[in-house]
Design a protein around this motif. Structure first.
Motif, PDB file in Angstrom:
ATOM      1  N   LEU A 129       0.830  -1.205   0.000  1.00  0.00           N
ATOM      2  CA  LEU A 129       0.000   0.000   0.000  1.00  0.00           C
ATOM      3  C   LEU A 129       0.867   1.259   0.000  1.00  0.00           C
ATOM      4  O   LEU A 129       0.593   2.214  -0.734  1.00  0.00           O
ATOM      5  CB  LEU A 129      -0.919   0.003   1.224  1.00  0.00           C
ATOM      6  N   VAL A 130       1.920   1.243   0.820  1.00  0.00           N
ATOM      7  CA  VAL A 130       2.830   2.389   0.867  1.00  0.00           C
ATOM      8  C   VAL A 130       3.470   2.603  -0.504  1.00  0.00           C
ATOM      9  O   VAL A 130       3.535   3.727  -1.015  1.00  0.00           O
ATOM     10  CB  VAL A 130       3.922   2.181   1.936  1.00  0.00           C
ATOM     11  N   ALA A 131       3.935   1.495  -1.120  1.00  0.00           N
ATOM     12  CA  ALA A 131       4.557   1.588  -2.446  1.00  0.00           C
ATOM     13  C   ALA A 131       3.565   2.123  -3.477  1.00  0.00           C
ATOM     14  O   ALA A 131       3.921   2.939  -4.339  1.00  0.00           O
ATOM     15  CB  ALA A 131       5.080   0.213  -2.874  1.00  0.00           C
ATOM     16  N   GLY A 132       2.313   1.682  -3.374  1.00  0.00           N
ATOM     17  CA  GLY A 132       1.287   2.183  -4.294  1.00  0.00           C
ATOM     18  C   GLY A 132       1.057   3.675  -4.120  1.00  0.00           C
ATOM     19  O   GLY A 132       0.912   4.413  -5.099  1.00  0.00           O
ATOM     20  N   GLY A 133       1.044   4.135  -2.865  1.00  0.00           N
ATOM     21  CA  GLY A 133       0.870   5.564  -2.606  1.00  0.00           C
ATOM     22  C   GLY A 133       2.026   6.390  -3.159  1.00  0.00           C
ATOM     23  O   GLY A 133       1.819   7.469  -3.719  1.00  0.00           O
ATOM     24  N   ILE A 134       3.238   5.871  -2.999  1.00  0.00           N
ATOM     25  CA  ILE A 134       4.420   6.564  -3.543  1.00  0.00           C
ATOM     26  C   ILE A 134       4.297   6.709  -5.054  1.00  0.00           C
ATOM     27  O   ILE A 134       4.503   7.792  -5.610  1.00  0.00           O
ATOM     28  CB  ILE A 134       5.709   5.793  -3.188  1.00  0.00           C
ATOM     29  N   LEU A 135       3.956   5.605  -5.708  1.00  0.00           N
ATOM     30  CA  LEU A 135       3.838   5.621  -7.176  1.00  0.00           C
ATOM     31  C   LEU A 135       2.784   6.624  -7.625  1.00  0.00           C
ATOM     32  O   LEU A 135       3.016   7.409  -8.560  1.00  0.00           O
ATOM     33  CB  LEU A 135       3.497   4.215  -7.673  1.00  0.00           C
ATOM     34  N   GLU A 136       1.647   6.608  -6.978  1.00  0.00           N
ATOM     35  CA  GLU A 136       0.546   7.486  -7.378  1.00  0.00           C
ATOM     36  C   GLU A 136       0.905   8.961  -7.196  1.00  0.00           C
ATOM     37  O   GLU A 136       0.641   9.779  -8.087  1.00  0.00           O
ATOM     38  CB  GLU A 136      -0.699   7.110  -6.563  1.00  0.00           C
ATOM     39  N   LEU A 137       1.518   9.295  -6.081  1.00  0.00           N
ATOM     40  CA  LEU A 137       1.900  10.689  -5.836  1.00  0.00           C
ATOM     41  C   LEU A 137       2.996  11.148  -6.793  1.00  0.00           C
ATOM     42  O   LEU A 137       3.013  12.303  -7.227  1.00  0.00           O
ATOM     43  CB  LEU A 137       2.367  10.847  -4.385  1.00  0.00           C
ATOM     44  N   ALA A 138       3.892  10.228  -7.133  1.00  0.00           N
ATOM     45  CA  ALA A 138       4.983  10.581  -8.046  1.00  0.00           C
ATOM     46  C   ALA A 138       4.478  10.730  -9.478  1.00  0.00           C
ATOM     47  O   ALA A 138       4.807  11.696 -10.169  1.00  0.00           O
ATOM     48  CB  ALA A 138       6.074   9.514  -7.989  1.00  0.00           C
ATOM     49  N   VAL A 139       3.688   9.772  -9.922  1.00  0.00           N
ATOM     50  CA  VAL A 139       3.177   9.813 -11.294  1.00  0.00           C
ATOM     51  C   VAL A 139       2.313  11.052 -11.518  1.00  0.00           C
ATOM     52  O   VAL A 139       2.358  11.683 -12.582  1.00  0.00           O
ATOM     53  CB  VAL A 139       2.381   8.528 -11.604  1.00  0.00           C
TER      54      VAL A 139
END
Length: 357
Positions: A129-139
């Motif tokens: 979930l943390v990794a998904g949040g990082i990806l979404e905020l970065a993209v």
């Protein structure tokens, strides 16, 4: 007495069979119910996926007129599962499109406040979930998330720190690679390719960083740097790469040889030949591949020597293949039909010729 005992035993047997059959029936029902539940979940997800993709397509085709707030859609987004599907579609679409289309996808992210959902993931304990949040905020280029994401570069979970690495490079480009200066964990091949893909250009003051990474104690950092040198054709580092032929790690040697082949100049063939004899088999094969790519006639004598005298069959075969690339079919065919030539060499040549055919 025996008859009563016999009747009781049969009765118990019947009860046992009924119990077993009931359990089997119950198990079958549970499996069917679970399968039906999974089918409904997948079916519902497919519907949500289609609806989310349709929303993105409408925004891209019609622009802001359709991208304005859809109250009904906001109500649907209160369902966490639907919200996650929509968010994943936005991320995938942003990576797929560019220009105006990408801007419209980003507008959807802002209009429907998907940033809040991404921030919530960043505060979860589960690494995926943390990794998904990082990806979404970065993209979606949420710049104010950079400090929080950068703090996760030291996260103990691989999935999280790799996503953080990718994110800081997405935000900062080449400057985001400063984590390589202190990186101790390996940088996987897939992660290296992701990072390289995120770097579009190099700053004027990149030389000091690149030179520092080439002397890193982390082998994967050196390998990444060699790939970076190949991608951007950093010719000033030619001599530094040659020095890595003496590195203790075979993987570094192999990548250094590939990089030298990519930066080829008039001296490259001679330098590869000179380095050949001090290298392990894996690096020697890579040198022969580089010579095959170069197709320089000045390597013919060296290749013939390896075909005749090198103890490893793999090197003999590779040398023969390079000779074929140099249009030395006649030379090889004469050897293959010479009765005085050892059978091993004949077999090597026949194998190489068959591979070419």
């Amino acid at each position: 007495m025996d008859s009563i005992f016999h009747r009781v035993t049969i009765h118990e047997l019947i009860i046992a069979i009924v119990v077993v059959l009931s359990l089997v029936f119950l198990l079958i029902m549970l499996v069917l119910l679970y399968s039906f539940y999974k089918y409904k979940v997948l079916y519902q997800r497919q519907i949500w996926l289609q609806e989310s993709e349709q929303k993105v397509i409408q925004a891209i085709v019609s622009g802001e007129e359709i991208s304005r707030v859809d109250e009904e859609f906001i109500t649907r987004l209160r369902n966490p599962s639907f919200r996650n599907v929509f968010l994943s579609v936005l991320v995938a679409s942003d990576q797929k499109f560019s220009g105006g289309a990408r801007n419209e996808v980003n507008n959807l992210f802002k209009i429907y406040k998907m940033e809040d959902a991404a921030w919530q993931k960043l505060r979860q304990r589960k690494s995926y979930l943390v990794a998904g949040g990082i990806l979404e905020l970065a993209v979606m280029r949420v710049e104010r998330a950079f400090p929080d994401i950068a703090s996760l570069l030291e996260h103990p979970k691989r999935q999280v720190y790799q996503e953080a690495q990718y994110a800081v490079v997405s935000f900062k480009g080449f400057d985001g690679l400063d984590f390589l200066n202190t990186l101790v964990v390996p940088l996987s091949d897939w992660q290296q390719l992701r990072l390289l893909r995120s770097i579009g250009k190099l700053p004027a003051a990149h030389e000091e960083w690149v030179k520092n990474w080439l002397s890193s104690s982390n082998e994967s950092v050196i390998i990444f740097t060699l790939r970076l040198i190949r991608k951007f054709q950093l010719l000033p580092f030619y001599a530094d790469v040659i020095n890595l032929f003496d590195h203790t790690a075979v993987n570094v040697k192999v990548q250094a040889i590939r990089t030298i082949a990519a930066l080829e100049n008039d001296e490259t063939v001679n330098q590869l030949i000179a380095a050949f004899f001090t290298q392990p088999i894996e690096a020697q094969i890579e040198i022969l591949r580089a010579l095959k790519k170069s197709r320089s006639p000045q390597s013919e004598s060296f290749l013939q020597q390896q075909l005749w005298h090198h103890p490893a069959i793999s090197i003999k075969i590779a040398a023969a293949e390079v000779l074929i690339a140099l249009k030395q079919h006649g030379y090889l065919q004469r050897i293959a039909t010479d009765e005085t030539v050892p059978e091993e060499i004949k077999q090597v040549i026949k194998h190489a010729l068959q591979e070419k055919t």
